[in-house]
Design an enzyme around this catalytic site. Structure first.
Site, mmCIF file in Angstrom:
data_model
loop_
_atom_site.group_PDB
_atom_site.id
_atom_site.type_symbol
_atom_site.label_atom_id
_atom_site.label_comp_id
_atom_site.label_asym_id
_atom_site.label_seq_id
_atom_site.Cartn_x
_atom_site.Cartn_y
_atom_site.Cartn_z
ATOM 1 N N CYS A 216 -28.398 0.899 -73.873
ATOM 2 C CA CYS A 216 -27.576 1.199 -72.700
ATOM 3 C C CYS A 216 -26.368 2.080 -73.037
ATOM 4 O O CYS A 216 -25.664 2.537 -72.128
ATOM 5 C CB CYS A 216 -27.113 -0.078 -72.032
ATOM 6 S SG CYS A 216 -28.488 -1.003 -71.288
ATOM 7 N N GLU B 279 -30.359 -3.525 -61.125
ATOM 8 C CA GLU B 279 -30.749 -2.305 -61.824
ATOM 9 C C GLU B 279 -32.256 -2.239 -61.989
ATOM 10 O O GLU B 279 -32.832 -1.169 -62.093
ATOM 11 C CB GLU B 279 -30.109 -2.243 -63.210
ATOM 12 C CG GLU B 279 -28.622 -2.097 -63.206
ATOM 13 C CD GLU B 279 -28.050 -2.003 -64.606
ATOM 14 O OE1 GLU B 279 -28.793 -2.205 -65.595
ATOM 15 O OE2 GLU B 279 -26.847 -1.720 -64.725
ATOM 16 N N HIS C 229 -27.983 9.636 -56.733
ATOM 17 C CA HIS C 229 -28.230 10.774 -57.620
ATOM 18 C C HIS C 229 -26.937 11.290 -58.252
ATOM 19 O O HIS C 229 -26.706 12.485 -58.347
ATOM 20 C CB HIS C 229 -29.006 11.887 -56.905
ATOM 21 C CG HIS C 229 -30.446 11.531 -56.727
ATOM 22 N ND1 HIS C 229 -30.869 10.743 -55.679
ATOM 23 C CD2 HIS C 229 -31.528 11.830 -57.471
ATOM 24 C CE1 HIS C 229 -32.176 10.571 -55.785
ATOM 25 N NE2 HIS C 229 -32.603 11.202 -56.864
#
Length: 128
Positions: free
Chosen positions: A28, A115, A72
């Site tokens: 991550c 997520e 985005h």
């Protein structure tokens, strides 16, 4: 019967982030993306006609925020804190309470950020 009504509305968006403060080699720490799902849960002491906590249509400002600010995007550029799901949930809750909740009959209970399909973080507001 004693109890309380709650409603939930889920919004989806795509975004990228990295968590550079993690140890070297942690997956991550690298830039990566997720297909996020964010659920807003509201409650009310009593229903408003025709029997709503809040009309789902009144949550349109949330969709507008997500589309214009998060979708985005690189979340590191949007949030002033590490873009973890926990921090994102708290950021969204704070924004909602300030910008949307004052015009609603219901009040926010929690914001849950996923997520992935199998992991989530939730910010639960104090009883108000």
């Amino acid at each position: 019967m004693p109890g309380r009504h709650r409603i939930g509305k889920t919004f989806r968006f795509e975004a990228a982030h990295s968590l550079p403060d993690l140890s070297e080699g942690h997956q991550c720490a690298r830039m990566h993306g997720h297909s996020y799902a964010v659920e807003f849960v509201l409650t009310a002491d009593r229903l408003v006609p025709p029997g709503f906590v809040t009309d789902f249509g009144e949550l349109a400002p949330v969709k507008k925020l997500i589309d214009s600010t998060l979708d985005h995007r690189v979340l590191n550029d949007v949030l002033s804190v590490a873009p973890t799901s926990e921090n994102l949930a708290a950021w969204l809750a704070s924004w909602f309470v300030e910008h949307v909740e004052p015009s609603l009959p219901g009040r926010l209970v929690s914001v849950r950020v996923s997520e992935t399909a199998s992991s989530w973080a939730e910010f639960v507001l104090e009883e108000r």
